[in-house]
Design a protein around this motif. Structure first.
Motif, PDB file in Angstrom:
ATOM      1  N   ALA A  26     -36.273  -3.316  39.117  1.00 44.58           N
ATOM      2  CA  ALA A  26     -35.346  -2.294  39.640  1.00 44.58           C
ATOM      3  C   ALA A  26     -35.911  -1.679  40.912  1.00 44.58           C
ATOM      4  CB  ALA A  26     -35.159  -1.203  38.582  1.00 44.58           C
ATOM      5  N   GLU A  27     -35.034  -1.016  41.660  1.00 46.04           N
ATOM      6  CA  GLU A  27     -35.514  -0.291  42.858  1.00 46.04           C
ATOM      7  C   GLU A  27     -36.020   1.092  42.459  1.00 46.04           C
ATOM      8  OE1 GLU A  27     -32.342  -2.347  45.947  1.00 46.04           O
ATOM      9  OE2 GLU A  27     -32.633  -0.173  46.034  1.00 46.04           O
ATOM     10  N   LEU A  28     -35.376   1.648  41.429  1.00 42.35           N
ATOM     11  CA  LEU A  28     -35.732   2.994  40.978  1.00 42.35           C
ATOM     12  C   LEU A  28     -35.555   3.059  39.466  1.00 42.35           C
ATOM     13  CD1 LEU A  28     -36.494   5.927  41.886  1.00 42.35           C
ATOM     14  CD2 LEU A  28     -34.036   6.438  41.822  1.00 42.35           C
ATOM     15  N   VAL A  29     -36.534   3.661  38.801  1.00 40.07           N
ATOM     16  CA  VAL A  29     -36.464   3.819  37.346  1.00 40.07           C
ATOM     17  C   VAL A  29     -36.495   5.310  37.024  1.00 40.07           C
ATOM     18  CG1 VAL A  29     -37.622   3.292  35.150  1.00 40.07           C
ATOM     19  CG2 VAL A  29     -37.634   1.612  36.999  1.00 40.07           C
ATOM     20  N   ASN A  30     -35.443   5.779  36.389  1.00 40.87           N
ATOM     21  CA  ASN A  30     -35.335   7.191  36.022  1.00 40.87           C
ATOM     22  C   ASN A  30     -35.907   7.403  34.621  1.00 40.87           C
ATOM     23  OD1 ASN A  30     -33.888   8.149  38.399  1.00 40.87           O
ATOM     24  ND2 ASN A  30     -32.191   6.890  37.645  1.00 40.87           N
ATOM     25  N   VAL A  31     -36.997   8.145  34.557  1.00 44.23           N
ATOM     26  CA  VAL A  31     -37.727   8.338  33.303  1.00 44.23           C
ATOM     27  C   VAL A  31     -37.751   9.818  32.924  1.00 44.23           C
ATOM     28  CG1 VAL A  31     -39.941   8.046  32.109  1.00 44.23           C
ATOM     29  CG2 VAL A  31     -39.244   6.389  33.851  1.00 44.23           C
ATOM     30  N   GLU A  57     -43.910   4.424  43.369  1.00 47.12           N
ATOM     31  CA  GLU A  57     -42.825   4.812  44.293  1.00 47.12           C
ATOM     32  C   GLU A  57     -41.448   4.490  43.717  1.00 47.12           C
ATOM     33  OE1 GLU A  57     -44.889   2.354  44.664  1.00 47.12           O
ATOM     34  OE2 GLU A  57     -43.680   0.532  45.011  1.00 47.12           O
ATOM     35  N   LYS A  58     -41.449   3.697  42.646  1.00 48.72           N
ATOM     36  CA  LYS A  58     -40.156   3.311  42.040  1.00 48.72           C
ATOM     37  C   LYS A  58     -39.772   4.200  40.860  1.00 48.72           C
ATOM     38  CE  LYS A  58     -39.968  -1.655  43.002  1.00 48.72           C
ATOM     39  NZ  LYS A  58     -39.755  -2.968  42.318  1.00 48.72           N
ATOM     40  N   VAL A  59     -40.587   5.207  40.567  1.00 49.91           N
ATOM     41  CA  VAL A  59     -40.330   6.015  39.364  1.00 49.91           C
ATOM     42  C   VAL A  59     -39.874   7.415  39.763  1.00 49.91           C
ATOM     43  CG1 VAL A  59     -41.289   6.892  37.198  1.00 49.91           C
ATOM     44  CG2 VAL A  59     -42.125   4.720  38.142  1.00 49.91           C
ATOM     45  N   ALA A  60     -38.755   7.841  39.174  1.00 49.53           N
ATOM     46  CA  ALA A  60     -38.289   9.230  39.327  1.00 49.53           C
ATOM     47  C   ALA A  60     -38.553   9.935  37.996  1.00 49.53           C
ATOM     48  CB  ALA A  60     -36.801   9.264  39.654  1.00 49.53           C
ATOM     49  N   PHE A  61     -39.265  11.064  38.066  1.00 47.86           N
ATOM     50  CA  PHE A  61     -39.714  11.762  36.859  1.00 47.86           C
ATOM     51  C   PHE A  61     -38.811  12.945  36.530  1.00 47.86           C
ATOM     52  CE2 PHE A  61     -43.718   9.560  36.297  1.00 47.86           C
ATOM     53  CZ  PHE A  61     -44.064   9.128  37.559  1.00 47.86           C
ATOM     54  N   PHE A 130     -30.388   7.588  31.418  1.00 45.24           N
ATOM     55  CA  PHE A 130     -31.786   7.344  31.799  1.00 45.24           C
ATOM     56  C   PHE A 130     -32.156   5.884  31.549  1.00 45.24           C
ATOM     57  CE2 PHE A 130     -33.857  11.206  33.041  1.00 45.24           C
ATOM     58  CZ  PHE A 130     -33.154  12.244  32.442  1.00 45.24           C
ATOM     59  N   ASP A 131     -33.000   5.358  32.401  1.00 43.11           N
ATOM     60  CA  ASP A 131     -33.540   4.019  32.130  1.00 43.11           C
ATOM     61  C   ASP A 131     -34.496   4.073  30.933  1.00 43.11           C
ATOM     62  OD1 ASP A 131     -32.498   2.457  34.458  1.00 43.11           O
ATOM     63  OD2 ASP A 131     -33.563   4.044  35.557  1.00 43.11           O
ATOM     64  N   LEU A 132     -35.249   5.179  30.853  1.00 42.18           N
ATOM     65  CA  LEU A 132     -36.242   5.311  29.780  1.00 42.18           C
ATOM     66  C   LEU A 132     -36.455   6.797  29.468  1.00 42.18           C
ATOM     67  CD1 LEU A 132     -38.498   4.161  27.916  1.00 42.18           C
ATOM     68  CD2 LEU A 132     -40.043   4.306  29.895  1.00 42.18           C
ATOM     69  N   ILE A 133     -36.432   7.114  28.184  1.00 43.54           N
ATOM     70  CA  ILE A 133     -36.794   8.458  27.731  1.00 43.54           C
ATOM     71  C   ILE A 133     -37.986   8.324  26.792  1.00 43.54           C
ATOM     72  CG2 ILE A 133     -36.086  10.524  26.460  1.00 43.54           C
ATOM     73  CD1 ILE A 133     -33.204   9.991  27.281  1.00 43.54           C
ATOM     74  N   LEU A 134     -39.059   9.040  27.116  1.00 47.01           N
ATOM     75  CA  LEU A 134     -40.233   9.075  26.236  1.00 47.01           C
ATOM     76  C   LEU A 134     -40.096  10.302  25.348  1.00 47.01           C
ATOM     77  CD1 LEU A 134     -43.096   8.258  28.786  1.00 47.01           C
ATOM     78  CD2 LEU A 134     -41.871   6.679  27.272  1.00 47.01           C
ATOM     79  N   LEU A 135     -40.115  10.099  24.044  1.00 50.94           N
ATOM     80  CA  LEU A 135     -39.970  11.209  23.103  1.00 50.94           C
ATOM     81  C   LEU A 135     -41.213  11.341  22.233  1.00 50.94           C
ATOM     82  CD1 LEU A 135     -36.294  10.848  21.725  1.00 50.94           C
ATOM     83  CD2 LEU A 135     -37.153  12.510  23.405  1.00 50.94           C
ATOM     84  N   GLY A 136     -41.564  12.584  21.945  1.00 54.97           N
ATOM     85  CA  GLY A 136     -42.569  12.842  20.918  1.00 54.97           C
ATOM     86  C   GLY A 136     -41.826  13.207  19.635  1.00 54.97           C
TER      87      GLY A 136
END
Ligand code: 6PG
Length: 242
Positions: A26-31, A57-61, A130-136
């Protein structure tokens, strides 16, 4: 999909590998990041051994939840991420970081952040994706900042809600189930023996027991849910999982 790791570092390496695959395609990954001790270990890994592994540079936090405190407060999820990751990885620019303003009025911030997500993420089914959600996972079955005594907040129709911690009454901003279940991927990162019981209930419990726990409501509409567990957190699971 459930994967069991020998220790936290092995779990962090797998999360990193997953994010590497996403950024490769991907060009940008929204996490969306989470707070807590397990994410802290991940950020330490990313800032040290894992430093050169990711195309930063490809990750948006973004964040799945935030405590309603200033960013430099020791309770701030953004503040913890800054100390453990952003301050050590200058390749990550401030333009890539979209924190929840914990210092703002909670109700206004829930609206502002929800609107920001709609502006910055692709929409699917009318909700930010979101492309990816990290959950606890809390040992009480909370996830993000949706707690068992306010489980109805999971079903709010907005993108974000204002919640309160059940013991401290500290206000929190949290994504709702609408956004979490709309993600392409969600990874639960769960470590430590203190989570073994709640993990067993969530993965092998009956429907009635699951109704108590917000984390049991993570059922992606079309995405993939991963459970990344260390051996201690998986200790009460009956079946061997590959
Ligand atoms: C928070 C987190 C919270 C956390 C769990 C698990 O803001 O507190 O988002 O949901 O992920 O409490 O935390 P640990 O990984 O420290 O067990």
């Amino acid at each position: 999909m459930i994967q069991i790791f020998s220790d936290t570092k092995a779990l962090c390496k797998e999360v990193t590998a997953r994010l590497q695959e996403l950024t490769a395609g991907a060009e940008l990954v929204n996490v969306a990041l989470s707070g807590g001790n397990t994410p802290k270990a991940l950020f330490d890994y990313w800032a040290n051994e894992g430093r050169g592994l990711l195309a930063w540079e490809k990750v948006a936090f973004f964040w799945g939840d935030e405590r309603c405190v200033p960013p430099d407060d020791e309770m701030s999820n953004y503040g913890m991420t800054y100390v453990h990751l952003f301050a050590k990885v200058p390749e990550i620019t401030k333009e890539q970081i979209h924190r929840i303003d914990g210092e703002a009025d909670p109700e206004s911030e829930a609206v502002r952040y929800g609107t920001l997500l709609e502006e910055m993420l692709p929409l699917r089914n009318g909700y930010p994706c979101f492309d990816l959600i990290l959950l606890g996972l809390g040992d009480d079955g909370h996830t993000a900042s949706i707690f068992p005594n306010q489980i109805e907040k999971w079903d709010a129709t907005s993108n974000c809600v204002v919640a309160e911690h059940p013991q401290s009454n500290q206000k929190r901003i949290s994504l709702t189930g609408q956004v979490i279940n709309n993600a392409d991927e969600v990874i639960f990162m769960v470590t430590g023996s203190g989570k073994a019981t709640i993990v067993q209930h969530l993965i092998e419990g009956d429907e009635a027991i699951k109704k108590q726990y917000p984390a049991a409501n993570v059922k992606l509409a079309s995405g993939t849910l991963y459970w990344y567990l260390d051996k201690e957190a998986a200790a009460q699971l009956q079946e061997r999982r590959d």
